[in-house]
Design a protein around this motif. Structure first.
Motif, PDB file in Angstrom:
ATOM      1  N   ASN A 105      40.823  50.807  41.654  1.00 51.71           N
ATOM      2  CA  ASN A 105      41.670  51.934  41.229  1.00 51.71           C
ATOM      3  C   ASN A 105      43.123  51.528  41.045  1.00 51.71           C
ATOM      4  N   ASP A 106      43.618  50.615  41.887  1.00 49.79           N
ATOM      5  CA  ASP A 106      44.995  50.148  41.740  1.00 49.79           C
ATOM      6  C   ASP A 106      45.180  49.427  40.411  1.00 49.79           C
ATOM      7  N   LEU A 107      44.218  48.600  40.052  1.00 48.25           N
ATOM      8  CA  LEU A 107      44.295  47.920  38.755  1.00 48.25           C
ATOM      9  C   LEU A 107      44.235  48.941  37.624  1.00 48.25           C
ATOM     10  N   GLU A 108      43.354  49.915  37.724  1.00 43.63           N
ATOM     11  CA  GLU A 108      43.248  50.933  36.673  1.00 43.63           C
ATOM     12  C   GLU A 108      44.533  51.751  36.577  1.00 43.63           C
ATOM     13  N   ASN A 109      45.151  52.059  37.706  1.00 41.80           N
ATOM     14  CA  ASN A 109      46.430  52.770  37.679  1.00 41.80           C
ATOM     15  C   ASN A 109      47.481  51.943  36.952  1.00 41.80           C
ATOM     16  N   TYR A 110      47.511  50.640  37.216  1.00 41.75           N
ATOM     17  CA  TYR A 110      48.441  49.763  36.510  1.00 41.75           C
ATOM     18  C   TYR A 110      48.130  49.749  35.009  1.00 41.75           C
ATOM     19  N   ARG A 111      46.863  49.623  34.661  1.00 37.60           N
ATOM     20  CA  ARG A 111      46.476  49.556  33.250  1.00 37.60           C
ATOM     21  C   ARG A 111      46.786  50.852  32.500  1.00 37.60           C
ATOM     22  N   ASN A 112      46.944  51.948  33.212  1.00 35.49           N
ATOM     23  CA  ASN A 112      47.303  53.228  32.598  1.00 35.49           C
ATOM     24  C   ASN A 112      48.792  53.549  32.718  1.00 35.49           C
ATOM     25  N   PHE A 167      46.352  31.805  31.719  1.00 33.08           N
ATOM     26  CA  PHE A 167      45.518  32.665  32.555  1.00 33.08           C
ATOM     27  C   PHE A 167      46.421  33.384  33.544  1.00 33.08           C
ATOM     28  N   THR A 168      46.184  34.670  33.733  1.00 29.75           N
ATOM     29  CA  THR A 168      46.803  35.361  34.860  1.00 29.75           C
ATOM     30  C   THR A 168      45.718  35.556  35.914  1.00 29.75           C
ATOM     31  N   TYR A 169      46.132  35.485  37.143  1.00 29.81           N
ATOM     32  CA  TYR A 169      45.241  35.592  38.291  1.00 29.81           C
ATOM     33  C   TYR A 169      45.922  36.559  39.232  1.00 29.81           C
ATOM     34  N   SER A 170      45.302  37.708  39.465  1.00 28.53           N
ATOM     35  CA  SER A 170      45.953  38.718  40.296  1.00 28.53           C
ATOM     36  C   SER A 170      44.987  39.329  41.296  1.00 28.53           C
ATOM     37  N   TYR A 171      45.541  39.694  42.445  1.00 31.94           N
ATOM     38  CA  TYR A 171      44.792  40.392  43.493  1.00 31.94           C
ATOM     39  C   TYR A 171      45.293  41.828  43.532  1.00 31.94           C
ATOM     40  N   MET A 221      39.509  43.699  48.453  1.00 29.62           N
ATOM     41  CA  MET A 221      40.361  43.000  47.511  1.00 29.62           C
ATOM     42  C   MET A 221      39.640  42.916  46.170  1.00 29.62           C
ATOM     43  N   PHE A 222      40.383  43.163  45.122  1.00 29.11           N
ATOM     44  CA  PHE A 222      39.863  43.138  43.759  1.00 29.11           C
ATOM     45  C   PHE A 222      40.617  42.055  42.995  1.00 29.11           C
ATOM     46  N   ILE A 223      39.903  41.098  42.446  1.00 30.38           N
ATOM     47  CA  ILE A 223      40.541  39.953  41.789  1.00 30.38           C
ATOM     48  C   ILE A 223      40.291  40.041  40.289  1.00 30.38           C
ATOM     49  N   ARG A 224      41.354  39.831  39.519  1.00 30.40           N
ATOM     50  CA  ARG A 224      41.280  39.912  38.066  1.00 30.40           C
ATOM     51  C   ARG A 224      41.835  38.621  37.468  1.00 30.40           C
ATOM     52  N   ILE A 225      41.063  38.043  36.542  1.00 25.43           N
ATOM     53  CA  ILE A 225      41.474  36.845  35.816  1.00 25.43           C
ATOM     54  C   ILE A 225      41.491  37.203  34.332  1.00 25.43           C
ATOM     55  N   VAL A 226      42.592  36.895  33.661  1.00 25.40           N
ATOM     56  CA  VAL A 226      42.713  37.189  32.234  1.00 25.40           C
ATOM     57  C   VAL A 226      43.100  35.912  31.511  1.00 25.40           C
ATOM     58  N   LYS A 227      42.341  35.588  30.459  1.00 24.33           N
ATOM     59  CA  LYS A 227      42.614  34.429  29.617  1.00 24.33           C
ATOM     60  C   LYS A 227      43.254  34.912  28.322  1.00 24.33           C
ATOM     61  N   MET A 228      44.375  34.283  27.962  1.00 27.73           N
ATOM     62  CA  MET A 228      45.101  34.661  26.757  1.00 27.73           C
ATOM     63  C   MET A 228      45.400  33.420  25.934  1.00 27.73           C
ATOM     64  N   SER A 229      45.098  33.481  24.647  1.00 25.84           N
ATOM     65  CA  SER A 229      45.369  32.383  23.722  1.00 25.84           C
ATOM     66  C   SER A 229      46.423  32.857  22.727  1.00 25.84           C
ATOM     67  N   ASP A 284      43.767  34.573  19.651  1.00 22.81           N
ATOM     68  CA  ASP A 284      42.391  35.016  19.833  1.00 22.81           C
ATOM     69  C   ASP A 284      42.368  36.240  20.735  1.00 22.81           C
ATOM     70  N   LYS A 285      41.255  36.934  20.716  1.00 24.12           N
ATOM     71  CA  LYS A 285      41.073  38.081  21.585  1.00 24.12           C
ATOM     72  C   LYS A 285      41.112  37.633  23.050  1.00 24.12           C
ATOM     73  N   PRO A 286      41.865  38.332  23.890  1.00 23.59           N
ATOM     74  CA  PRO A 286      41.903  37.949  25.309  1.00 23.59           C
ATOM     75  C   PRO A 286      40.553  38.217  25.979  1.00 23.59           C
ATOM     76  N   GLU A 287      40.326  37.492  27.055  1.00 26.11           N
ATOM     77  CA  GLU A 287      39.114  37.675  27.854  1.00 26.11           C
ATOM     78  C   GLU A 287      39.540  38.005  29.274  1.00 26.11           C
ATOM     79  N   ALA A 288      38.749  38.853  29.950  1.00 26.06           N
ATOM     80  CA  ALA A 288      39.090  39.237  31.316  1.00 26.06           C
ATOM     81  C   ALA A 288      37.834  39.267  32.171  1.00 26.06           C
ATOM     82  N   TRP A 289      38.027  38.874  33.419  1.00 24.68           N
ATOM     83  CA  TRP A 289      36.951  38.888  34.399  1.00 24.68           C
ATOM     84  C   TRP A 289      37.436  39.564  35.661  1.00 24.68           C
ATOM     85  N   SER A 290      36.575  40.366  36.240  1.00 20.03           N
ATOM     86  CA  SER A 290      36.794  40.918  37.575  1.00 20.03           C
ATOM     87  C   SER A 290      35.808  40.199  38.478  1.00 20.03           C
ATOM     88  N   VAL A 291      36.316  39.572  39.524  1.00 18.79           N
ATOM     89  CA  VAL A 291      35.468  38.718  40.346  1.00 18.79           C
ATOM     90  C   VAL A 291      35.600  39.066  41.818  1.00 18.79           C
TER      91      VAL A 291
END
Length: 98
Positions: A60-67, A51-55, A1-9, A84-91
């Motif tokens: 590769n699935d996240l990269e496919n989505y991002r492309n 914040f978005t929180y996604s599994y 499982m790959f978890i992604r958190i993105v902060k957006m202002s 502000d510039k968004p921030e992202a974490w892969s955890v």
């Protein structure tokens, strides 16, 4: 499982546009191949911060989505609304308690 958190202002006057767009695209994102979970959070102290929180099954699935065209459409709309510039974490999840 790959978890992604993105902060957006967002600019205060752009929050409603973001929320309306998210409502329109959330099921498409959630149903994208490899996505297993999607949530949107709003900061209690600052209502223009989200914040978005996604599994994802894997990175590769996240990269496919991002492309994907879906991401390009969502991101091109959303990035115009930022304060502000968004921030992202892969955890990695280390512990889950139910």
């Amino acid at each position: 499982m790959f978890i992604r958190i993105v902060k957006m202002s967002f600019e205060a006057d752009k929050v409603e546009a973001f929320l309306q767009n998210f409502e329109e695209v959330k099921q498409h994102i959630r149903n994208y191949p490899g996505n297993r979970f999607l949530e949107l959070y709003r900061d209690k102290a600052n209502p223009t911060v989200f914040f978005t929180y996604s599994y994802w099954e894997n990175e590769n699935d996240l990269e496919n989505y991002r492309n994907s065209e879906l991401f390009k459409e969502v991101w091109s709309f959303t990035k115009k609304l930022f304060r502000d510039k968004p921030e992202a974490w892969s955890v990695d999840r280390l512990v889950t308690l139910d």
